[in-house]
Design a protein around this motif. Structure first.
Motif, short mmCIF file in Angstrom:
data_model
loop_
_atom_site.label_atom_id
_atom_site.label_comp_id
_atom_site.label_asym_id
_atom_site.label_seq_id
_atom_site.Cartn_x
_atom_site.Cartn_y
_atom_site.Cartn_z
N TYR A 34 53.91 37.18 45.61
CA TYR A 34 54.34 36.42 44.66
C TYR A 34 54.16 37.20 43.42
O TYR A 34 53.07 37.90 43.07
CB TYR A 34 53.84 34.99 44.69
CG TYR A 34 54.28 33.86 45.54
CD1 TYR A 34 53.90 34.02 46.82
CD2 TYR A 34 55.28 33.10 45.21
CE1 TYR A 34 54.51 33.21 47.98
CE2 TYR A 34 55.76 32.06 46.02
CZ TYR A 34 55.20 32.06 47.49
OH TYR A 34 55.79 31.36 48.25
N TRP A 35 55.07 36.86 42.44
CA TRP A 35 54.87 37.34 41.00
C TRP A 35 55.05 36.23 40.17
O TRP A 35 56.13 35.39 40.27
CB TRP A 35 55.99 38.36 40.61
CG TRP A 35 55.49 39.84 41.11
CD1 TRP A 35 55.66 40.20 42.50
CD2 TRP A 35 54.76 40.82 40.61
NE1 TRP A 35 55.27 41.45 42.64
CE2 TRP A 35 54.60 42.12 41.55
CE3 TRP A 35 54.24 40.91 39.35
CZ2 TRP A 35 54.17 43.14 41.19
CZ3 TRP A 35 53.52 42.14 39.01
CH2 TRP A 35 53.56 43.30 39.99
N TYR A 36 54.13 36.17 39.14
CA TYR A 36 54.07 34.96 38.13
C TYR A 36 53.85 35.76 36.70
O TYR A 36 53.42 36.97 36.78
CB TYR A 36 52.95 33.95 38.25
CG TYR A 36 53.25 33.04 39.31
CD1 TYR A 36 53.04 33.31 40.70
CD2 TYR A 36 53.85 31.90 39.15
CE1 TYR A 36 53.05 32.60 41.69
CE2 TYR A 36 54.24 30.91 40.22
CZ TYR A 36 53.80 31.26 41.26
OH TYR A 36 53.96 30.49 42.40
N GLN A 45 54.30 31.27 34.81
CA GLN A 45 55.65 30.77 35.33
C GLN A 45 56.05 31.69 36.39
O GLN A 45 55.83 32.90 36.35
CB GLN A 45 57.03 31.32 34.08
CG GLN A 45 58.24 31.19 34.56
CD GLN A 45 58.95 31.68 33.21
OE1 GLN A 45 58.58 32.64 32.45
NE2 GLN A 45 60.12 31.43 33.10
N TYR A 46 56.66 31.00 37.55
CA TYR A 46 57.13 31.79 38.70
C TYR A 46 58.26 32.79 38.49
O TYR A 46 59.17 32.56 37.61
CB TYR A 46 57.73 30.56 39.77
CG TYR A 46 58.58 31.36 40.71
CD1 TYR A 46 59.81 31.47 40.78
CD2 TYR A 46 57.83 31.92 42.08
CE1 TYR A 46 60.50 31.80 41.78
CE2 TYR A 46 58.38 32.35 43.05
CZ TYR A 46 59.73 32.42 42.91
OH TYR A 46 60.64 32.89 43.98
N HIS A 49 59.50 35.85 44.65
CA HIS A 49 58.36 36.12 46.03
C HIS A 49 59.26 36.83 46.86
O HIS A 49 60.57 36.53 47.14
CB HIS A 49 57.89 35.05 46.40
CG HIS A 49 58.40 33.95 47.05
ND1 HIS A 49 59.39 33.07 46.30
CD2 HIS A 49 58.37 33.63 48.39
CE1 HIS A 49 59.99 32.41 47.24
NE2 HIS A 49 59.15 32.39 48.50
N ARG A 91 49.79 35.31 49.28
CA ARG A 91 49.71 33.92 49.86
C ARG A 91 50.02 33.75 51.44
O ARG A 91 51.06 34.19 51.56
CB ARG A 91 50.52 32.96 48.91
CG ARG A 91 50.39 32.70 47.62
CD ARG A 91 50.99 31.89 47.09
NE ARG A 91 50.43 30.38 47.50
CZ ARG A 91 50.98 29.28 47.24
NH1 ARG A 91 52.23 28.90 46.83
NH2 ARG A 91 50.26 28.16 47.53
N ASP B 94 52.93 22.71 44.73
CA ASP B 94 53.94 23.20 45.33
C ASP B 94 54.24 22.75 46.55
O ASP B 94 53.39 21.76 47.01
CB ASP B 94 53.68 24.96 45.52
CG ASP B 94 52.58 25.32 46.33
OD1 ASP B 94 51.97 26.21 46.56
OD2 ASP B 94 52.24 24.22 47.45
N THR B 99 56.86 28.52 48.80
CA THR B 99 57.77 28.29 47.91
C THR B 99 56.87 28.28 46.49
O THR B 99 55.88 28.40 46.57
CB THR B 99 58.54 26.66 47.84
OG1 THR B 99 56.95 25.86 48.04
CG2 THR B 99 59.31 26.54 49.20
N GLU B 100 57.64 28.31 45.58
CA GLU B 100 56.98 28.46 44.21
C GLU B 100 56.05 27.38 43.64
O GLU B 100 56.49 26.41 44.16
CB GLU B 100 58.24 29.02 42.99
CG GLU B 100 58.99 27.53 42.80
CD GLU B 100 59.95 28.05 41.86
OE1 GLU B 100 61.33 28.07 42.08
OE2 GLU B 100 59.81 27.99 40.46
N ALA B 101 55.24 27.94 42.81
CA ALA B 101 54.37 26.89 42.39
C ALA B 101 54.68 26.59 41.05
O ALA B 101 55.13 27.50 40.35
CB ALA B 101 52.68 27.29 42.27
N PHE B 102 54.35 25.41 40.52
CA PHE B 102 54.95 24.86 39.22
C PHE B 102 53.51 24.73 38.54
O PHE B 102 52.80 23.90 39.05
CB PHE B 102 55.79 23.67 39.00
CG PHE B 102 57.02 24.11 39.48
CD1 PHE B 102 57.40 24.05 41.00
CD2 PHE B 102 58.17 24.27 38.74
CE1 PHE B 102 58.55 24.37 41.43
CE2 PHE B 102 59.50 24.47 39.07
CZ PHE B 102 59.63 24.59 40.45
#
Lengths: 110, 112
Positions: A34-36, A45-46, A49, A91, B94, B99-102
């Motif tokens: 994942y990249w944020y 902010q996402y 991924h 993750r 999430d 899935t993406e986390a907010f």
């Protein structure tokens, strides 16, 4: 979850592509990359991924090497607003702890 | 759609005081997380809740307690605040781990 290694800082010229590397040599088969990003002190902010295939969305592209031990986030046309700290994390699909590390501070210069 | 809402946004405490940081999400997410971020550093996981009714320790749980009140709300409590807990606290949620986390906008806590 596997640990990641990123360079502490990078510069990029406005309008050019920004390529941010990440090493995750201990990644296992069920772990996503994942990249944020975090601008100033806002909440992260996402960005994107992926598991093993390269991915692209409206913000960026993610290139994952075939052995999955490293990846590169590509911002195709960096703008000044892309100046931020970029975090690469790994993750697992199982319950576990995701660590953010210290990230890469990307500075986009005019 | 509010996403992840944290309250308060700013707080100053005296050493030894207690307080609870509130977090609520309106996205029907299963998992929720509390992180802290010290100046110039990345985020460190304090506690997380993989689903309603469960909580687990993260990297830096000492000095904190959490409660997953229901699916929407996940609170973080400091029973006896210490200056070392001065930090910015972020809550996240999430749906699943792929899935993406907010993230919320953070609570800036100073303990004097």
């Amino acid at each position: 979850d596997a640990k990641t290694t990123q360079p502490p800082s990078m510069d990029c010229a406005e309008g050019r592509a920004a390529n941010l590397p990440c090493n995750h040599s201990t990644i296992s088969g069920n772990e996503y990359v994942y990249w944020y990003r975090q601008i100033h002190s806002q909440g992260p902010q996402y960005i994107i991924h992926g598991l093993k295939n390269n991915e692209t969305n409206e913000m960026a592209s993610l290139i994952i090497t075939e052995d999955r031990k490293s990846s590169t986030l590509i911002l195709p046309h960096a703008t000044l607003r892309d100046t931020a700290v970029y975090y690469c994390i790994v993750r697992s699909l199982n319950a576990g702890k995701s660590t953010f590390g210290d990230g890469t501070t990307l500075t986009v210069k005019p | 759609n509010a996403g992840v809402t944290q309250t308060p946004k700013f707080q100053v405490l005296k050493t030894g005081q207690s307080m609870t940081l509130q977090c609520a999400q309106d996205m029907n997410h299963n998992s929720m997380y509390w992180y802290r971020q010290d100046p110039g550093m990345g985020l460190r996981l304090i506690y997380y809740s993989a689903s309603e009714g469960t909580t687990d320790k993260g990297e830096v749980p000492n000095g904190y307690n959490v409660s997953r009140l229901n699916k929407r709300e996940f609170s973080l409590r400091l029973e006896s605040a210490a200056p070392s807990q001065t930090s910015v606290y972020f809550c996240a949620s999430d749906l699943t781990r792929d899935t993406e986390a907010f993230f919320g906008q953070g609570t800036r806590l100073t303990v004097v």
